[in-house]
Design an enzyme around this catalytic site. Structure first.
Site, short mmCIF file in Angstrom:
data_model
loop_
_atom_site.label_atom_id
_atom_site.label_comp_id
_atom_site.label_asym_id
_atom_site.label_seq_id
_atom_site.Cartn_x
_atom_site.Cartn_y
_atom_site.Cartn_z
N THR A 1 -9.07 0.83 3.79
CA THR A 1 -8.82 0.06 2.57
C THR A 1 -8.15 -1.28 2.90
OG1 THR A 1 -8.61 2.10 1.28
CG2 THR A 1 -7.67 0.09 0.33
N LYS B 1 0.19 6.59 8.92
CA LYS B 1 -0.29 7.73 9.70
C LYS B 1 -1.05 7.23 10.92
CE LYS B 1 -1.06 11.15 6.04
NZ LYS B 1 -2.11 12.01 5.49
N GLU C 1 0.85 -1.19 0.00
CA GLU C 1 0.00 0.00 0.00
C GLU C 1 0.88 1.24 0.00
OE1 GLU C 1 -2.54 1.44 -0.83
OE2 GLU C 1 -4.09 1.27 0.69
N ASP C 2 0.41 2.31 -0.63
CA ASP C 2 1.16 3.55 -0.62
C ASP C 2 1.06 4.24 0.74
OD1 ASP C 2 -1.53 4.20 -1.01
OD2 ASP C 2 -1.14 5.71 -2.53
N ILE C 3 -0.15 4.26 1.31
CA ILE C 3 -0.35 4.99 2.56
C ILE C 3 -1.47 4.33 3.37
CG2 ILE C 3 -1.96 6.63 1.48
CD1 ILE C 3 -0.69 8.80 3.30
N ILE C 4 -1.23 4.21 4.65
CA ILE C 4 -2.28 3.77 5.57
C ILE C 4 -2.58 4.96 6.45
CG2 ILE C 4 -2.92 2.28 7.49
CD1 ILE C 4 -1.11 0.13 6.29
N ASP C 5 -3.78 5.52 6.27
CA ASP C 5 -4.20 6.62 7.14
C ASP C 5 -5.33 6.13 8.03
OD1 ASP C 5 -6.03 6.72 4.98
OD2 ASP C 5 -5.18 8.55 4.22
N ASP D 1 -1.68 10.89 -4.73
CA ASP D 1 -2.26 11.89 -5.62
C ASP D 1 -3.29 12.77 -4.92
OD1 ASP D 1 -5.28 10.90 -7.00
OD2 ASP D 1 -4.22 9.64 -5.57
#
Length: 181
Positions: free
Chosen positions: A111, A135, A103-107, A163
């Site tokens: 997801t 995050k 994954e690119d980001i876990i906020d 993005d």
């Protein structure tokens, strides 16, 4: 590349340089090479954001593996949408396999949480999560990456696959929204 970029009416400041990103991704690959020696997991990069991270990471992997892309949408603009849509699913047989989600980001974690639940229904042998950005301040779901590149505050980020309304993925560096924007 500049220390600032503009997308639409927003200004973003350089946050993590491409050199620092490359070094950290190589470190994650080295750790995975130790952890998965003698194994052949299936990597599941979540498109579109994790494409750069997955590509760079997988070039550093020394063991046999398979890759199957999944596309899950949960963001519209700068806000997480309330719906999760799986647009493309994994095409390999994942039953009783070791899975590594990229994954690119876990906020909020939504997801990855939803994808893990879908994978557990198959069932798979093991699920690990690798995320470039984590995050923890934003986390709302019970997920935690086994591998991560950087811990970030709650700033909105673009670049290196991240993005803002489909703009800004192409930047080699990661930028954060300038304060007051």
């Amino acid at each position: 590349m500049s220390n600032q970029v503009n997308i639409f009416d927003k200004t973003f400041e350089k946050y993590i340089s491409s050199d620092v990103i490359a070094k950290r991704v190589k470190e994650i690959a080295a750790q995975m090479n130790k952890d998965y020696e003698g194994s052949a997991p299936v990597f599941l990069p979540i498109l579109n954001g994790s494409f750069f991270f997955a590509s760079d990471l997988l070039r550093g992997i020394d063991f046999p593996y398979e890759v199957s892309f999944v596309k899950i949408a949960s963001y519209v603009g700068m806000n997480s949408d309330h719906s999760i849509t799986t647009l493309i699913g994994a095409d390999e047989s994942l039953a009783y396999r070791n899975i590594v989600i990229l994954e690119d980001i876990i906020d909020t974690g939504r997801t990855v949480f939803e994808l893990c639940n879908q994978l557990k229904e198959i069932p798979v042998s093991d699920i690990k999560i690798a995320s470039l950005i984590f995050k923890p301040e934003s986390l709302k779901y019970d997920v935690s990456p086994d591998y991560f590149g950087f811990v970030a505050s709650n700033d909105f980020l673009i670049g290196y696959g991240l993005d803002f309304d489909k703009k800004g993925r192409h930047y080699k560096d990661i930028y954060k929204l300038k304060e007051g924007e």
